[in-house]
Design an enzyme around this catalytic site. Sequence first.
Site, PDB file in Angstrom:
ATOM      1  N   CYS A  30       0.875  -1.251   0.089  1.00 38.09           N
ATOM      2  CA  CYS A  30       0.047   0.008   0.037  1.00 38.09           C
ATOM      3  C   CYS A  30       0.904   1.411  -0.068  1.00 38.09           C
ATOM      4  O   CYS A  30       1.333   1.583   1.131  1.00 38.09           O
ATOM      5  CB  CYS A  30      -0.857   0.134   1.179  1.00 38.09           C
ATOM      6  SG  CYS A  30      -1.753   1.447   1.591  1.00 38.09           S
ATOM      7  N   CYS A  33       0.079   3.990   2.785  1.00 40.59           N
ATOM      8  CA  CYS A  33       0.646   3.242   4.024  1.00 40.59           C
ATOM      9  C   CYS A  33       2.176   3.665   4.365  1.00 40.59           C
ATOM     10  O   CYS A  33       2.312   3.971   5.267  1.00 40.59           O
ATOM     11  CB  CYS A  33       0.593   1.888   4.078  1.00 40.59           C
ATOM     12  SG  CYS A  33      -1.362   1.216   3.883  1.00 40.59           S
TER      13      CYS A  33
END
Length: 105
Positions: A30, A33
């Site tokens: 991600c 993230c």
Amino acid sequence: MATKKQFNSFEEMLSGADVPVLVDFYADWCGPCHMMGPILEQVNAQLQGRIQVVKIDTEKYPDLASQYEIYALPTLVLFKQGQPVDRIEGVVQVPQLVQHLTTFL
């Protein structure tokens, strides 16, 4: 924040915390993230002693992600006394995150 600790269970970690715990649910794949990493380090430094930041990899702990209904990444969940009290999805900048979290501390 770079400290890695082992616990027998997520619940044990939450119940053993004497300050609110901010859990960052993330995944290695991600992109947003990865953006949250430095942001959370700064937030942790600014709120040192008032909050504990924990990162949970949803790929390694899918049951936890399911239990807390994590459908978007990154998702931050704030726990107080073992119970979720707030949730933030997506990337949030340091000033906004600190200001938001302070209302719960």
